[in-house]
Each structure stands twice: as structure tokens, then as C-alpha cells.
Design an enzyme around this catalytic site. Structure first.
Site, PDB file in Angstrom:
ATOM      1  N   LYS A 186       9.351  37.654  18.304  1.00 33.72           N
ATOM      2  CA  LYS A 186       9.617  36.218  18.161  1.00 33.72           C
ATOM      3  C   LYS A 186      11.110  35.976  18.084  1.00 33.72           C
ATOM      4  O   LYS A 186      11.836  36.738  17.453  1.00 33.72           O
ATOM      5  CB  LYS A 186       8.885  35.641  16.946  1.00 33.72           C
ATOM      6  CG  LYS A 186       9.118  36.368  15.657  1.00 33.72           C
ATOM      7  CD  LYS A 186       8.188  35.846  14.558  1.00 33.72           C
ATOM      8  CE  LYS A 186       8.337  36.739  13.326  1.00 33.72           C
ATOM      9  NZ  LYS A 186       7.344  36.552  12.308  1.00 33.72           N
ATOM     10  N   GLU A 200      -3.419  29.098  19.025  1.00 31.27           N
ATOM     11  CA  GLU A 200      -2.789  28.369  17.921  1.00 31.27           C
ATOM     12  C   GLU A 200      -3.322  26.941  17.944  1.00 31.27           C
ATOM     13  O   GLU A 200      -3.426  26.331  19.008  1.00 31.27           O
ATOM     14  CB  GLU A 200      -1.269  28.377  18.160  1.00 31.27           C
ATOM     15  CG  GLU A 200      -0.441  27.857  17.039  1.00 31.27           C
ATOM     16  CD  GLU A 200       0.007  28.925  16.037  1.00 31.27           C
ATOM     17  OE1 GLU A 200      -0.496  30.077  16.091  1.00 31.27           O
ATOM     18  OE2 GLU A 200       0.841  28.604  15.197  1.00 31.27           O
ATOM     19  N   ARG A 235       1.693  44.499  13.669  1.00 29.85           N
ATOM     20  CA  ARG A 235       2.959  43.833  13.938  1.00 29.85           C
ATOM     21  C   ARG A 235       3.837  44.870  14.622  1.00 29.85           C
ATOM     22  O   ARG A 235       3.961  45.981  14.134  1.00 29.85           O
ATOM     23  CB  ARG A 235       3.596  43.413  12.614  1.00 29.85           C
ATOM     24  CG  ARG A 235       4.750  42.454  12.743  1.00 29.85           C
ATOM     25  CD  ARG A 235       5.360  42.154  11.388  1.00 29.85           C
ATOM     26  NE  ARG A 235       4.491  41.366  10.507  1.00 29.85           N
ATOM     27  CZ  ARG A 235       4.301  40.066  10.637  1.00 29.85           C
ATOM     28  NH1 ARG A 235       4.891  39.397  11.590  1.00 29.85           N
ATOM     29  NH2 ARG A 235       3.513  39.430   9.799  1.00 29.85           N
ATOM     30  N   LYS A 246       6.737  29.277  21.056  1.00 29.45           N
ATOM     31  CA  LYS A 246       6.096  29.587  19.771  1.00 29.45           C
ATOM     32  C   LYS A 246       5.672  28.266  19.146  1.00 29.45           C
ATOM     33  O   LYS A 246       6.505  27.499  18.657  1.00 29.45           O
ATOM     34  CB  LYS A 246       7.060  30.333  18.857  1.00 29.45           C
ATOM     35  CG  LYS A 246       6.426  30.755  17.538  1.00 29.45           C
ATOM     36  CD  LYS A 246       7.397  31.580  16.712  1.00 29.45           C
ATOM     37  CE  LYS A 246       6.723  32.228  15.512  1.00 29.45           C
ATOM     38  NZ  LYS A 246       6.136  31.295  14.563  1.00 29.45           N
ATOM     39  N   ARG A 261      -2.724  29.891  13.399  1.00 28.36           N
ATOM     40  CA  ARG A 261      -3.365  30.849  14.297  1.00 28.36           C
ATOM     41  C   ARG A 261      -4.877  30.738  14.184  1.00 28.36           C
ATOM     42  O   ARG A 261      -5.415  30.725  13.078  1.00 28.36           O
ATOM     43  CB  ARG A 261      -2.915  32.254  13.863  1.00 28.36           C
ATOM     44  CG  ARG A 261      -3.359  33.385  14.761  1.00 28.36           C
ATOM     45  CD  ARG A 261      -2.500  33.382  15.979  1.00 28.36           C
ATOM     46  NE  ARG A 261      -2.743  34.515  16.850  1.00 28.36           N
ATOM     47  CZ  ARG A 261      -2.052  35.652  16.807  1.00 28.36           C
ATOM     48  NH1 ARG A 261      -1.111  35.828  15.906  1.00 28.36           N
ATOM     49  NH2 ARG A 261      -2.307  36.613  17.666  1.00 28.36           N
ATOM     50  N   ARG A 289      -6.437  33.446  10.734  1.00 26.73           N
ATOM     51  CA  ARG A 289      -5.913  34.814  10.731  1.00 26.73           C
ATOM     52  C   ARG A 289      -6.347  35.569   9.491  1.00 26.73           C
ATOM     53  O   ARG A 289      -6.287  36.775   9.434  1.00 26.73           O
ATOM     54  CB  ARG A 289      -4.397  34.800  10.859  1.00 26.73           C
ATOM     55  CG  ARG A 289      -3.707  34.103   9.714  1.00 26.73           C
ATOM     56  CD  ARG A 289      -2.277  33.819  10.024  1.00 26.73           C
ATOM     57  NE  ARG A 289      -1.452  34.999   9.897  1.00 26.73           N
ATOM     58  CZ  ARG A 289      -0.257  35.107  10.474  1.00 26.73           C
ATOM     59  NH1 ARG A 289       0.211  34.128  11.213  1.00 26.73           N
ATOM     60  NH2 ARG A 289       0.458  36.170  10.292  1.00 26.73           N
ATOM     61  N   GLU A 301       6.593  32.866  26.025  1.00 31.19           N
ATOM     62  CA  GLU A 301       5.777  31.673  25.744  1.00 31.19           C
ATOM     63  C   GLU A 301       6.430  30.891  24.616  1.00 31.19           C
ATOM     64  O   GLU A 301       7.076  31.493  23.759  1.00 31.19           O
ATOM     65  CB  GLU A 301       4.379  32.102  25.260  1.00 31.19           C
ATOM     66  CG  GLU A 301       3.601  32.897  26.269  1.00 31.19           C
ATOM     67  CD  GLU A 301       2.315  33.481  25.679  1.00 31.19           C
ATOM     68  OE1 GLU A 301       2.024  33.252  24.492  1.00 31.19           O
ATOM     69  OE2 GLU A 301       1.619  34.166  26.430  1.00 31.19           O
ATOM     70  N   PHE A 304      -3.569  31.600  24.080  1.00 30.12           N
ATOM     71  CA  PHE A 304      -2.606  32.510  24.700  1.00 30.12           C
ATOM     72  C   PHE A 304      -3.117  33.925  24.918  1.00 30.12           C
ATOM     73  O   PHE A 304      -2.412  34.760  25.468  1.00 30.12           O
ATOM     74  CB  PHE A 304      -1.263  32.526  23.977  1.00 30.12           C
ATOM     75  CG  PHE A 304      -1.334  32.703  22.482  1.00 30.12           C
ATOM     76  CD1 PHE A 304      -1.660  33.922  21.924  1.00 30.12           C
ATOM     77  CD2 PHE A 304      -1.049  31.627  21.652  1.00 30.12           C
ATOM     78  CE1 PHE A 304      -1.694  34.082  20.554  1.00 30.12           C
ATOM     79  CE2 PHE A 304      -1.092  31.783  20.266  1.00 30.12           C
ATOM     80  CZ  PHE A 304      -1.416  33.012  19.724  1.00 30.12           C
TER      81      PHE A 304
HETATM   82  P1  AMP Z   1       5.143  34.245  12.296  1.00 29.84           P
HETATM   83  O1  AMP Z   1       4.106  33.343  11.692  1.00 29.84           O
HETATM   84  O2  AMP Z   1       6.543  33.775  12.074  1.00 29.84           O
HETATM   85  O3  AMP Z   1       4.912  35.694  11.917  1.00 29.84           O
HETATM   86  O4  AMP Z   1       4.982  34.216  13.881  1.00 29.84           O
HETATM   87  C1  AMP Z   1       3.850  34.669  14.516  1.00 29.84           C
HETATM   88  C2  AMP Z   1       2.877  33.542  14.661  1.00 29.84           C
HETATM   89  O5  AMP Z   1       3.313  32.617  15.636  1.00 29.84           O
HETATM   90  C3  AMP Z   1       1.532  33.959  15.185  1.00 29.84           C
HETATM   91  O6  AMP Z   1       0.734  34.507  14.193  1.00 29.84           O
HETATM   92  C4  AMP Z   1       0.963  32.657  15.717  1.00 29.84           C
HETATM   93  O7  AMP Z   1       0.300  31.963  14.692  1.00 29.84           O
HETATM   94  C5  AMP Z   1       2.193  31.859  16.088  1.00 29.84           C
HETATM   95  N1  AMP Z   1       2.316  31.591  17.535  1.00 29.84           N
HETATM   96  C6  AMP Z   1       2.719  30.419  18.044  1.00 29.84           C
HETATM   97  N2  AMP Z   1       2.763  30.452  19.368  1.00 29.84           N
HETATM   98  C7  AMP Z   1       2.401  31.701  19.747  1.00 29.84           C
HETATM   99  C8  AMP Z   1       2.277  32.353  20.998  1.00 29.84           C
HETATM  100  N3  AMP Z   1       2.548  31.741  22.155  1.00 29.84           N
HETATM  101  N4  AMP Z   1       1.883  33.651  20.997  1.00 29.84           N
HETATM  102  C9  AMP Z   1       1.617  34.289  19.842  1.00 29.84           C
HETATM  103  N5  AMP Z   1       1.724  33.711  18.619  1.00 29.84           N
HETATM  104  C10 AMP Z   1       2.112  32.430  18.567  1.00 29.84           C
END
Ligand code: AMP
Length: 537
Positions: free
Chosen positions: A391, A273, A385, A223, A228, A243, A221, A313
Site C-alpha cells: 500500500k 471493499e 501480510r 485503495k 473489507r 475481515r 488499484e 478486487f
Molecule cells: P490497511 O487497512 O491500511 O492495512 O490496508 C489494507 C486494506 O485496504 C485492506 O484490508 C482493504 O480493506 C483495503 N483496500 C482498499 N482498497 C483495496 C484494494 N484495491 N485492494 C486490496 N485492499 C484494499
């Protein structure tokens, strides 16, 4: 049976013992023994105070007690009239600290100072020492949130895995300990209107690694670069949580509106999101979304100027039942059957490296940050996590917390502009500095950051201030180096702030082992792996 000793004096003595006990298992035993000696309600608040918490998790940012208020309170301690001679109890300390959040607006600082100074006047030296440590957010006795979960596991004779899941569902470590003591931990359930910590993603570095981790097939998917959110509905009412479990329904009327007509379940918890968009529906920079989500007043005026949209999502609860134990592929099918397609994050199954690369390119072309690849067979793990969600982004970043800041020079004089960046040290507890940066913020942001950090200062030096670890920033960097300069042993080379991550709590920042991992991978990637230079852990 002896009366429970509810005094704050005993609490302080126990903290002192914990500090002088190096063994982790011994710390667990001592903390468990102490909490067990209290009534469950007192134990709940004592557990939160032990880990340096002054408000419940979901109200975290309400009761920030600045250093300046604290030092005024300390200065006026002698002037408070001592009316109380009873010993201070743990629950009195808790309710006083929790009550501070009620003071907002003009004159609130003075009120907080008065309340704190009255509280401090009732403390003896040892109690004051621990109260100040609680207020500065640095207990330094090595009892972290993680260790408290072990305590709850011991108290309830339940395995740690189960306790960890219950903690994620409750989002309230005090309540967790209360339930551990009353034998009601197993009843913790998932239900709408009670937010849970969302599942998180780990960093991945290339498509083959993702495919290997997910058994050859992965659901990819885009990002989305937003904030969130978890959207709950029960009895016709919709609530939106961040979150960090904060209720932000009032700030996001469009989200409430969007789900109202587009989801065919009466009761649900959706994961997604929220992203600020321009008039053509293209994503706006993260800061714009953050500004909308953090908005307390005049939402009606701002909403039409910077609209937001929701991308859904995942589904955690649908029509009376939790869905977290069902595999993602099934949860996705459920979403497709009950949620309007415009609301759903696009997703595609990829089985080859080229498929993943194509999905990444497409996501980047559409202005997204990268992709998240999810194991289609995996269940939903609240708050966890792990490699089930990976990611993949073109530029590597780490989330760090600011622990100190230096005064700037020249054009930046008057601003706290050089930030000491730290990650979470999971083995030793607390935070470990991995670098500094003065790059990445605009003048306006420097000014705002300076005001914020001054509020959070815990000590002052000619060079700058040390601060309560609260402000999370995402930093980009060119390389991780081994460095004797910092106790962590690592330094980020050319670190620069990409975003201020107010949506993340300091507990969520990257860990020292992630930094070590990035360091190791650099050698793998460059094909010059030198085992003798790898850190030993
Ligand atoms: P990070 O903030 O770098 O830890 O990346 C994870 C975050 O990406 C999640 O907590 C979401 O807020 C965001 N996110 C964006 N798109 C998605 C998606 N398709 N699935 C899950 N998380 C997503």
C-alpha cells in the site's frame, strides 16, 4: 492407557508451568504434551483457553465481559451456594464462558455476574488466578496464537507453513488443534459460506521500491477507504463477512442485491471493499461505512440515508474450485469475464515510476486513500501480510491498540481522553506501548470511547484505567523516535487518531518491527543514515 485429566485444575497448573518456562520450544513441547493427553474435543477448547480466548474467533465481540461485571462477580463469590463438589473441567469452563454471549439486553449484566460468580466459587486459588487471566485477556505466559500454530504443527507432524494456511482457512484455532490431533488437518478446504482471513498489504514508501519488489510490473488499484468484505454465494444464498469473519449480511442488503444480478458464477467467494457513498456516488468518510457495517437494528431505515456500494478486487473461489493458487493476473481476467465492470475496482498495469505516480495521483483526486500495488504473478495468501500487496499512501499511519487511558482535565474532565497506544511485540508476545495521544477525536467520540474503555477496564488508578486490549485505532504521526520512556524503546511523535478501526482485531495491529522499520527508513529517506543509531535487531 490412563484416563485423560480434563480438570481445570490441571489446566491451571500447566499454564503455571508454561509461565515459568522461558524457552519457546519448551513451551511448545509442554503445551503439545498437555493437549495430546486430552480428548480432541477437550483439547480444542483447552487450546483456545490457553491463548486467553473465551469465544470462537468469529464471535469475538459478542461476549465482552466488562471489568465491572467481573468485580461484582468476584465480590459475590462467597454468597453463591456451593452445590457442586465435582472438580471443574476445562469443557465446563469453556461452555460457561461461551454461554455468556446468550445473555443480551436488559438484565443481562446481572445474569452474567451470577453465572461468573458461580463459576468462580467452584475454583480453588490457582484456578481462579488463571480464570481471571483468561477473562482479562492477558495470560502473560507467552503462549500466543502463533505459538499455538507451532503446537498444532508438532501434534500433526505437519510443517508450520501448511498449518498456518489451514488456520487461515479455518479461522478457528480450537478446530485446528482438534484436526491436528485427529489427523484431519489436510482435509481443510476452501468453500463458500466458510469465511477465511483476507490477504493483507504491507506498507511501501515509494514507487521504485514497489516495482523492484514486483519484478518491474505491478497491478495498481485505488485503495478504497471502506471496510473489507468477503462475499460468498452457494445454492442461491449470499452471505457477507468482515475481515474478522463476522457475518454482516443483514447489515448490507445492497451488497446482496448488487452481486445477485452482476456475477455470472453460481458459487463464489469474492474479496472486496464496501464503501458508504453520497448521492453522487462519492466515497464518504470511513466512520460512515463502519456505522453501516456495524448496524444490528433498523437497517431498512438507515440504508437509504447512507447507501453503500461494493468494490470487488479479487476472487478466492469460483464455480466449484478455489482460485487462490492461480496468479493474480489470471484471477483478474476471470473477474473481468464474470463480474459486471461497474462492480470491479479499476486496475492498471504500471511498469515505470511515473505510471505508479500517475495512478496514485488519480486515486487521490477521486477521493481514495492511496493505492494498493499487487504483484500480478502472485497467488492469494489468506491472512498473510506481505510484499505481494503493497500500500502506498501520502500520509503514513500505524494501527495500534489502546491498552490504558488517562482521565482528562479542564474541558475534557470526566472523559478518558489520553490514550496509551501499543503495537504487537512479536518476539516477546503481548503488546508494547509506543506513545500516547489525546488528539483526533470529536467530543461525541470521546464520550463514546470513555464508555467503551470503562467496560474494558482491567484495573483502576487515580490517573485512569488499564484496559483489555480490544480497541484498535489508526494513528498518524510526524516521526518515530528512540525513547527510553517506553519499554518498546520507541515513541511516536505527535501521534493523533485518524480513525477508530472497529473492523480490525487487536491481533492485526502493527508490530514492533514495523515501528523499527519506520524508524530506520526515516534516516534513509532523509539521507542521514547513521548506522550506530540503528536498533540492533
Ligand atoms: P490497511 O487497512 O491500511 O492495512 O490496508 C489494507 C486494506 O485496504 C485492506 O484490508 C482493504 O480493506 C483495503 N483496500 C482498499 N482498497 C483495496 C484494494 N484495491 N485492494 C486490496 N485492499 C484494499
Amino acid at each position: 492407557m490412563t484416563e485423560p485429566d480434563r480438570t481445570f485444575g490441571t489446566f491451571a497448573r500447566v499454564c503455571g508451568i508454561l509461565e515459568s518456562t522461558p524457552s519457546r520450544s519448551e513451551k511448545v513441547r509442554i503445551a503439545a504434551q498437555y493437549l495430546k493427553s486430552l480428548d480432541p474435543d477437550d483439547a480444542a477448547v483447552a487450546a483456545m483457553l490457553i491463548i486467553g480466548r473465551t469465544v470462537r474467533e468469529r464471535e469475538r465481540d459478542l461476549a465482552a465481559i466488562g471489568w465491572s461485571a467481573l468485580s461484582s462477580a468476584l465480590r459475590s463469590v462467597g454468597q453463591s451456594v456451593l452445590l457442586e463438589h465435582r472438580p471443574l473441567t476445562v469443557s465446563e469452563v469453556w461452555s460457561t464462558l461461551e454461554g455468556l454471549k446468550a445473555h443480551t439486553g436488559p438484565g443481562s449484566r446481572e445474569k452474567k455476574v451470577r453465572v461468573l460468580s458461580a463459576l468462580l466459587s467452584r475454583c480453588d486459588e490457582l484456578e481462579r488466578e488463571w480464570l481471571l487471566r483468561i477473562l482479562s485477556g492477558e495470560m502473560r505466559h507467552g503462549v500466543s496464537h502463533g505459538l499455538m500454530l507451532e503446537v498444532a504443527s508438532r501434534l500433526s507432524s505437519t510443517d508450520l507453513e501448511e498449518v498456518t494456511i489451514a488456520d487461515m482457512l479455518l479461522g478457528d484455532v480450537g478446530e485446528l488443534v482438534r484436526r491436528a490431533l485427529t489427523g484431519t488437518l489436510k482435509e481443510v478446504g476452501l468453500e463458500p459460506m466458510r469465511p477465511v482471513r483476507p490477504m493483507l498489504a504491507e506498507m511501501a514508501y515509494d514507487p521504485s521500491e514497489i516495482l523492484a519488489a514486483h519484478g518491474g510490473r505491478t497491478l495498481v488499484e485505488p485503495k478504497m477507504d471502506g471496510v473489507r468484505v468477503q462475499v460468498h454465494r452457494r445454492s442461491g444464498e449470499v452471505r457477507v463477512f468482515t475481515r474478522r469473519l463476522k457475518d454482516v449480511t443483514h447489515a448490507l442488503p445492497e451488497v446482496v442485491e448488487e452481486v445477485s444480478g452482476s456475477v455470472r458464477w453460481d458459487e463464489f467467494i469474492l474479496d472486496g471493499e464496501v464503501v458508504a457513498i453520497d448521492e453522487w456516488g462519492n466515497p464518504l468518510p470511513f466512520q460512515e461505512t463502519m456505522r453501516r457495517v456495524g448496524r444490528e437494528r433498523s437497517v431498512e431505515e438507515v440504508a437509504p440515508l447512507v447507501p453503500v456500494r461494493l468494490w470487488v478486487f479479487d476472487v478466492i473461489f469460483a464455480d466449484g474450485r478455489p482460485t487462490i493458487t492461480r496468479p493474480l493476473s489470471e484471477r483478474r481476467r476471470a473477474l473481468e469475464s464474470a463480474v459486471d465492470p461497474e462492480l470491479l475496482t479499476p486496475a492498471r498495469i504500471c511498469a515505470t515510476k511515473a505510471d505508479v505516480e500517475e495512478a496514485l495521483e488519480e486515486a487521490l483526486r477521486k477521493g481514495h486513500e492511496g493505492v494498493i500495488a499487487k504483484d500480478p504473478e502472485s497467488r492469494y495468501y489468506p491472512g498473510r501480510r506481505g510484499a505481494r500487496w503493497l500500500k502506498l499512501k501520502p500520509s503514513e499511519t500505524l494501527d495500534v491498540v489502546i491498552v490504558a487511558a488517562e482521565w482528562g482535565h479542564g474541558r475534557r474532565s470526566g472523559w478518558l481522553s489520553n490514550y496509551h497506544l501499543a503495537v504487537r511485540d512479536e518476539s516477546r508476545g503481548g503488546y508494547a506501548v509506543v506513545g500516547k495521544t489525546f488528539k483526533g477525536l470529536t467530543d461525541e467520540e470521546f464520550e463514546r470511547m470513555t464508555r467503551r474503555l470503562l467496560e474494558l477496564r482491567t484495573s483502576e488508578h487515580p490517573w485512569g484505567v488499564e484496559v483489555r486490549p480490544e480497541v484498535v485505532v489508526e494513528v498518524a504521526f510526524n516521526e518515530v523516535q528512540r525513547s527510553p520512556r517506553y519499554e518498546s524503546g520507541y515513541a511516536l511523535r505527535f501521534a493523533r487518531v485518524v480513525r477508530v478501526r472497529d473492523d480490525k482485531s487487536p491481533e492485526e495491529v502493527s508490530t514492533l518491527s514495523e515501528v523499527a522499520d519506520v524508524y530506520r527508513r526515516q534516516f534513509l529517506g532523509k539521507g542521514r543514515l547513521d548506522l550506530s543509531r540503528l536498533p540492533s535487531d
